[in-house]
Design a protein around this motif. Sequence first.
Motif, short mmCIF file in Angstrom:
data_model
loop_
_atom_site.label_atom_id
_atom_site.label_comp_id
_atom_site.label_asym_id
_atom_site.label_seq_id
_atom_site.Cartn_x
_atom_site.Cartn_y
_atom_site.Cartn_z
N GLY A 121 -28.82 20.45 20.08
CA GLY A 121 -29.56 20.27 21.32
C GLY A 121 -29.02 21.08 22.48
N ARG A 122 -28.07 21.95 22.19
CA ARG A 122 -27.49 22.80 23.24
C ARG A 122 -28.11 24.19 23.18
NH1 ARG A 122 -23.70 19.40 20.82
NH2 ARG A 122 -23.75 20.81 19.05
N PHE A 123 -27.86 25.01 24.21
CA PHE A 123 -28.43 26.36 24.20
C PHE A 123 -27.33 27.39 24.39
CE2 PHE A 123 -28.71 25.08 28.68
CZ PHE A 123 -28.44 26.23 29.39
N GLY A 124 -27.70 28.64 24.16
CA GLY A 124 -26.78 29.76 24.34
C GLY A 124 -27.43 30.83 25.19
N ILE A 125 -26.61 31.69 25.76
CA ILE A 125 -27.10 32.85 26.53
C ILE A 125 -26.38 34.08 26.03
CG2 ILE A 125 -27.53 33.84 28.80
CD1 ILE A 125 -27.08 31.09 30.01
N GLU A 126 -27.15 35.09 25.65
CA GLU A 126 -26.59 36.33 25.13
C GLU A 126 -26.83 37.48 26.10
OE1 GLU A 126 -27.09 35.15 20.41
OE2 GLU A 126 -28.71 36.26 21.39
N ASN A 127 -25.96 38.49 26.01
CA ASN A 127 -26.05 39.70 26.83
C ASN A 127 -25.88 39.42 28.32
OD1 ASN A 127 -26.58 41.45 24.61
ND2 ASN A 127 -28.73 40.84 24.63
N LEU A 128 -24.89 38.62 28.67
CA LEU A 128 -24.58 38.40 30.08
C LEU A 128 -23.89 39.64 30.67
CD1 LEU A 128 -23.31 34.72 29.89
CD2 LEU A 128 -25.30 35.52 31.20
N ALA A 129 -24.02 39.80 31.97
CA ALA A 129 -23.42 40.94 32.68
C ALA A 129 -22.52 40.43 33.80
CB ALA A 129 -24.52 41.82 33.26
N ASN A 130 -21.59 41.28 34.22
CA ASN A 130 -20.80 41.08 35.45
C ASN A 130 -19.90 39.85 35.44
OD1 ASN A 130 -21.96 43.41 36.64
ND2 ASN A 130 -23.75 42.23 37.29
N LEU A 131 -19.54 39.35 34.29
CA LEU A 131 -18.63 38.21 34.25
C LEU A 131 -17.26 38.56 34.81
CD1 LEU A 131 -19.61 36.76 30.77
CD2 LEU A 131 -20.06 35.70 33.00
N ASP A 132 -16.92 39.84 34.77
CA ASP A 132 -15.62 40.27 35.30
C ASP A 132 -15.56 40.21 36.82
OD1 ASP A 132 -17.52 42.32 35.41
OD2 ASP A 132 -16.02 43.90 35.31
N GLN A 133 -16.69 39.95 37.47
CA GLN A 133 -16.73 39.86 38.93
C GLN A 133 -16.52 38.43 39.43
OE1 GLN A 133 -20.10 41.81 40.74
NE2 GLN A 133 -20.07 43.49 39.26
N LEU A 134 -16.25 37.51 38.51
CA LEU A 134 -16.15 36.10 38.88
C LEU A 134 -14.78 35.54 38.49
CD1 LEU A 134 -19.66 34.97 37.63
CD2 LEU A 134 -18.91 35.03 40.02
N PRO A 135 -14.34 34.48 39.16
CA PRO A 135 -13.09 33.82 38.77
C PRO A 135 -13.30 33.02 37.48
CG PRO A 135 -14.15 32.58 40.52
CD PRO A 135 -14.96 33.85 40.35
N PRO A 136 -12.23 32.68 36.79
CA PRO A 136 -12.39 31.91 35.55
C PRO A 136 -13.03 30.54 35.77
CG PRO A 136 -10.19 32.86 35.70
CD PRO A 136 -10.84 33.07 37.03
N ALA A 137 -12.82 29.95 36.95
CA ALA A 137 -13.38 28.64 37.26
C ALA A 137 -13.85 28.63 38.70
CB ALA A 137 -12.34 27.54 37.04
N GLY A 138 -14.79 27.72 39.01
CA GLY A 138 -15.20 27.54 40.39
C GLY A 138 -16.59 28.02 40.74
N ALA A 139 -17.21 28.85 39.90
CA ALA A 139 -18.57 29.31 40.17
C ALA A 139 -19.58 28.35 39.55
CB ALA A 139 -18.78 30.72 39.62
N THR A 140 -20.80 28.42 40.05
CA THR A 140 -21.91 27.66 39.49
C THR A 140 -22.97 28.63 39.01
OG1 THR A 140 -21.53 25.79 40.98
CG2 THR A 140 -23.70 25.93 39.95
N ALA A 141 -23.43 28.45 37.78
CA ALA A 141 -24.46 29.32 37.21
C ALA A 141 -25.82 28.66 37.36
CB ALA A 141 -24.17 29.58 35.73
N PHE A 142 -26.80 29.48 37.73
CA PHE A 142 -28.19 29.04 37.82
C PHE A 142 -28.97 29.83 36.77
CE2 PHE A 142 -26.19 28.10 41.76
CZ PHE A 142 -26.78 26.93 42.23
#
Length: 291
Positions: A250-271
């Motif tokens: 019942g869970r989902f996945g997301i493939e081909n994400l970009a720009n993850l290197d521009q974010l901290p390991p924790a603290g962001a919220t994804a929409f």
Amino acid sequence: MVRPYVSRAAKLPPQPGDRPMCDACLIDSVKASMLSRRALFAGAAATTAAVVASGLTAARPALAQAAGRVVDLTHAYDGSFPTFDGVPGILYEPAVKFADSGYQLWKLTIYEHTGTHIDAPLHFTADGTSVADLAPERLVCPLCIIDISAKAKDDANATVAPEDIEAWVSAHGEIPAGALVAFHSGWAAKVGSPEFRNTPDGKFAFPGFSKAATDLLATLDVAAIGVDTLSLDPGNSADFAVHNSWLPGGRFGIENLANLDQLPPAGATAFVGAPKHKGGTGGPARVLAVV
């Protein structure tokens, strides 16, 4: 990913410094470690849970804050963007031309699993949840980013293992309920190169999650996993173990994400801007992060 393939790689021998711990033992260790930190992180976890539970209503003030930084985690794509089976994932056909009508629009033919996109439970189940029926509150996610770029440099089929999750928890605290746990492997920078998909001899090669890692995440009420590669499973997988276990839950996945290197390991919220076509097994998505 679209089409099954048969490609195996020899199992790597134990390396110097490897810990002789079974996956089940390591999973228990991570869970125990997280429980020991529960009191310390109770306040933060409660706040995160409240934000996730309130869904998009709570997200609107965050977007309005001038201090918030928005990072686009979505690749712009066209027919040249790499796909799992090598077939162009989007085709354009002029439907109305500006020269003729004073306005213009395209007729698009889009394959669901191309570009930055969602894998819904229905992708690997006969009757699971479609992309249109994903709960909205699960699309606003605390974002946890695990950096495996160092080991991906040495192994194109590197995976997130339980010990990577243990290290993340040790450094950043508990993984919040409803989180999107994504890895940064450095593969997003390879999108314009054949190396994003293949080795020089044509074999699939790209990082992914190990099933042991996603089995652990499944016990932590994680909403989704994300990758900066073509597939949730590594390129040398022959059985799609992660797809076959993670999505049917019942869970989902997301493939081909970009720009993850521009974010901290924790603290962001994804929409996660999920498409909403009925019966969809997934589809191209606009994914944004606010930090």
